[in-house]
Design a protein around this motif. Structure first.
Motif: not given
Length: 206
Positions: A168-176
């Motif tokens: 879910s973090h990968l697909l919504t751009g929340r990698l930080d």
């Protein structure tokens, strides 16, 4: 035996030298052309290999991309710190940073996107996910053997929670995500969300 002979297909079984040459070519094409410019034809030209050979070993473009992805993901390992919380935190932090700082995140997003409309891509992704589920569940099974996790817990269910958080973090751009946020998520996975004593309180309700 010449180098070309050594790299020649040996039936359905992969010739290690040929397979490595194809994977290196695939990685180069992907780095230079991106996902949109990636094709079996381009890889075959770069590797000087026949398309039938590639398709015999990788039945779809997604299957080949997944192998390239795994080559780039070799440094993301399952830690064994002696603490299941620490294992999960370190694994997730390393995975998120790897997706953020290397082309692997874009590759994996592309594979997931392709799997929504391509049956072969969906099969390749499902096979990869099954394997990863078992490996991730291994961290929990190891903690069970230490007595840190109850025997009633299904390690594969916890593996699903870990994967769901990461994907879910990968697909919504929340990698930080901060270290604190990752650790808080790991604790929810391990401890749940129900407040201690709430069950007994709920039993008093009419």
């Amino acid at each position: 035996m010449t180098e070309d002979e050594a790299r020649r297909s040996i039936g359905a079984r992969r010739n290690p030298k040929s397979a490595e040459a194809i994977l290196e070519a695939a990685e180069s094409v992907l780095m230079e052309e991106g996902h949109r410019g990636f094709s079996i034809e381009a890889v075959a030209r770069r590797a000087r290999a026949g398309k039938p050979t590639i398709y015999r070993w990788w039945p779809s473009k997604a299957a080949l991309l997944l192998d390239v992805y795994q080559r780039q993901k070799r440094d993301v390992v399952y830690p064994d710190t002696g603490s299941v919380e620490e294992d999960i935190v370190r694994f997730l932090k390393r995975l998120l940073s790897h997706w953020r700082d290397t082309p692997s995140g874009s590759i994996f997003r592309s594979i997931i996107a392709e799997a929504q409309s391509d049956e072969k891509a969906a099969e390749a992704l499902a096979g990869y996910a099954r394997d990863r589920r078992v490996q991730t569940g291994g961290m929990i099974a190891r903690a069970q053997r230490r007595g840190e996790v109850g025997s009633e817990v299904d390690p594969l269910v916890v593996a699903d929670l870990i994967s769901a958080y990461a994907w879910s973090h990968l697909l919504t751009g929340r990698l930080d995500e901060t270290d604190e946020a990752v650790r808080a998520a790991a604790r929810v996975m391990l401890c749940g969300i129900v407040k201690t004593g709430s069950q007994s309180s709920a039993e008093t309700l009419p």
